[in-house]
Design an enzyme around this catalytic site. Structure first.
Site, short mmCIF file in Angstrom:
data_model
loop_
_atom_site.label_atom_id
_atom_site.label_comp_id
_atom_site.label_asym_id
_atom_site.label_seq_id
_atom_site.Cartn_x
_atom_site.Cartn_y
_atom_site.Cartn_z
N GLU A 260 47.93 33.30 37.47
CA GLU A 260 46.94 34.15 38.15
C GLU A 260 47.14 35.61 37.78
O GLU A 260 46.16 36.37 37.70
CB GLU A 260 47.02 33.95 39.66
N HIS B 253 43.97 40.77 32.70
CA HIS B 253 42.68 40.83 32.01
C HIS B 253 41.77 41.86 32.69
O HIS B 253 41.04 42.60 32.02
CB HIS B 253 42.03 39.45 32.02
#
Length: 689
Positions: free
Chosen positions: A468, A474
């Protein structure tokens, strides 16, 4: 009280003011936000000036500011800690938000305005750079896929379908949360809990007390497999827990999801046909990296025989192991996790690691430390800022030179009001156009520690946390102009790729010995264990097959013609069995990771016809791991270096969704992904080519 959602937040990083935000504020802000966006887009469409980047693309991005701010703040809060009013808000607004989207996507004047900009750019009257080109083409493609060319009756039916689908998905998700809580297994005999540690047992007692029960309560996670099945020595209790998990949503009553999921599948099939597609899967695959249903089916079919063979070999070994414990026992699905977690042959018992995996140490000296080593970023807790639940913690992220980068909001522990699984969201999207820094979340479902006890993790929990956080990176390291293309705004079969790459650092020997320290003595995990763990890292047939089965179920529901889908929920189990048998994976000892009745990803989330993306992303992940190793040196054989991290950040993470995903990959890697690395990881070699 002034509604904090109706204006940009004045808190650092534009973090929503969760301390004062109420559910009533959310209702009002959604109403206002929808109206504001439609007013702004009507002005955009009616603008008499020639179409430009500023008056079309930039204006479009800012048109939904209030609605975007509200939904981003509310969605994660409701998912992590729902209540009847929050469920009611979603039930009330889901069809209205779908209708709102249709009003925009079926507006011929807005489409014409986009076409005008495209024509001016083609004629050389307007200059578009790469990001402008891509966002314009994506908006045009959205209109063309969204029904703009349908006649009036077709558009009317599309609106009906979208509204009903939004309502049904919301209700499916609500039933999953309540059904998972209702399926918890109540234990009254402590002897049945043999195999669990004292801290785990204390946590189960507290869960029972919170539910108003004596004894102990085993709550369920979202997946078919349950963590306690690794440790429970009592075979009858293992069976109870397993059956409670796989039978969720399948019994008539208030938690039965079958009629809803069949209705969703049928409506999606009808909508795909209306829009000119063979089925819903082809509609979804067109905008993924896969591009075609044939490509998806080919990947799944190539793996199925070899993976089933691997699982059968593992089953044979486990059956032999079981016979040493109980000569009269026959291997069953509820035995698998328990036996696989025991030392057997070359396997490493990951349960031995748990006393060394204290959450705070894993987070700071593992997850955060890996990000610092690769990208130079550091993490600083902001106790002055309030997250979306009482358990949430807020961390400011800074660049190597000390400048601020963004925020991470972390909510690690499970609760009855939290949906299952683990996820990342963006509360604020990074954007050079708006000058916004990213605010991302990391929401998990770790068992909360009993009062006064350490928060110890399983090895699976550790991998999930690293995974996660890959999504968080990202979002945090996004470097784009348009907020709609920020971070994880990429095709579904690309979005899991960076997060899967981030899992590799959990296995990095030097890092592992840094974060895996005994919670009582502080001693690092034995070096011999680290070596054994690394040696046992090849994916198991069990893990790959449970994922593959879920992927096949997803494709079956979304590739089957409307006339061949079940009429109602009574046909769900037969449909599942036929789909798995047809694909050659009907291996009863390994159930799907999710059965249809609790498959949130495809019936309540955004993964319909796209659950294959975890496997597609793993092709790129395995290829990228090979790249990192090529960048390694004697001190960092796995490639965890600032130089390698900087390349990955700049060329792969930074572009987000501002251009075609495979273009980003090719520019980073210099070639298309090489599937041979994944086949080697799975132990399948080249035989499935």
């Amino acid at each position: 009280m002034t509604n904090p959602l109706l204006a940009p937040s004045t808190l650092p990083f534009s973090l929503p003011d969760y301390a004062t935000m109420t559910d009533a504020h959310v209702r009002e802000a959604i109403e206002v936000g929808m109206a504001e966006q439609l007013d702004a887009l009507r002005l955009l469409a009616a603008d008499p000036e020639p179409a430009t980047v500023a008056n079309v693309l930039h204006a479009w991005e800012t048109s939904g500011a209030t609605l975007d701010r509200t939904m981003s703040a509310f969605w994660v809060a409701r998912s992590a800690d729902t209540n009847p009013e929050r469920d009611a808000i979603m039930a009330d607004f889901a069809p209205r938000l779908a209708a709102h989207s249709d009003t925009i996507m079926l507006d011929p004047d807005l489409y014409a305005r986009l076409r005008a900009l495209r024509e001016r750019a083609d004629a050389g009257e307007v200059e578009l750079d790469e990001q402008d080109e891509f966002v314009l083409d994506e908006r045009l493609r959205g209109y063309e896929r969204g029904g703009i060319t349908l006649d009036e009756p077709g558009q009317a039916r599309l609106r009906e379908l979208n509204a009903e689908l939004a309502t049904l998905s919301t209700e499916f998700d609500r039933l999953l949360v309540t059904g998972r809580a209702a399926a918890a297994v109540h234990v009254t005999d402590e002897a049945q809990l043999a195999g669990l540690g004292a801290d785990d047992t204390a946590g189960l007692r507290e869960a029972a007390q919170a539910a108003g029960l004596d004894g102990w309560l085993i709550t369920l996670t979202n997946t078919t497999g349950q963590p306690v099945l690794d440790s429970l020595e009592d075979r009858s209790l293992r069976e109870r827990v397993f059956r409670a998990s796989v039978e969720r949503g399948l019994s008539e009553g208030e938690h039965d999801t079958r009629d809803i999921l069949v209705r969703i599948a049928r409506l999606r099939a009808e909508r795909a046909t209306l829009l000119g597609y063979e089925h819903h899967a082809s509609y979804v695959h067109q905008v993924g990296c896969a591009r075609t249903t044939a490509a998806v089916n080919d990947l799944l079919a190539r793996l199925a025989p070899g993976v089933v063979e691997l699982a059968q070999r593992e089953a044979d070994a486990l059956a032999e192991q079981l016979r040493t414990l109980d000569p009269d026992a026959t291997l069953e699905a509820w035995d698998w996790q328990f036996l696989a977690a025991r030392d057997s042959g070359d396997a490493f018992d990951t349960a031995r690691l748990t006393p060394y995996l204290e959450f705070e140490q894993v987070l700071t000296e593992g997850v955060f430390a890996a990000a610092t080593a690769l990208y130079g970023i550091t993490f600083h807790e902001r106790e002055d800022l309030v997250g979306y639940t009482g358990d949430a913690r807020v961390f400011e992220v800074r660049e190597e030179d000390g400048t601020t980068l963004g925020l991470v909001v972390l909510d690690p522990y499970t609760r009855p009001t939290k949906k299952g699984g683990a996820w990342m969201t963006s509360i604020v999207d990074q954007s050079h156009l708006l000058g916004d820094l990213p605010v991302v979340t990391n929401t998990c479902n770790l068992p909360p520690p009993a009062s006064g006890s350490p928060s110890l993790m399983t090895w699976t929990n550790v991998i999930t946390l690293f995974h996660e956080f890959g999504h968080d990176l990202h979002g945090l390291l996004s470097d784009v102009r348009y907020p709609s293309r920020s971070g994880t705004s990429v095709p579904r079969d690309f979005v899991e790729f960076p997060s899967q790459v981030n899992e590799i650092w959990a296995w990095e020997p030097a890092l592992l010995q840094r974060y895996a320290r005994h919670h009582e003595t502080g001693e690092p995990v034995p070096a011999a264990w680290v070596e054994q763990l690394a040696a046992s890292r090849t994916e198991t047939g069990y893990h790959t097959l449970e994922l593959l089965k879920a992927m096949i179920l997803d494709q079956a529901w979304h590739q089957t013609p409307l006339t061949e889908l079940p009429e109602d929920g009574s046909g769900v189990e037969a449909f599942e069995a036929a789909a798995l048998e047809r694909s050659g994976v009907a291996f009863p000892l390994v159930p799907p990771r999710y059965r249809s009745s609790y498959f949130h990803h495809i019936f309540g989330g955004g993964y319909s016809a796209g659950y294959y993306s975890y496997l597609w992303s793993e092709v790129m992940d395995a290829d990228t791991v090979a790249w990192f190793r090529e960048q390694g040196d004697d001190d960092h054989p796995g490639g965890m270096t600032r130089a390698a991290g900087e390349v990955f950040r700049r060329e792969l993470l930074g572009p987000g969704g501002s251009r075609e995903a495979l273009t980003t990959y090719r520019e980073f890697r210099g070639a298309d992904p090489d599937v041979s690395h994944l086949l080697a990881r799975l132990g399948l070699g080249e035989g499935t080519r």
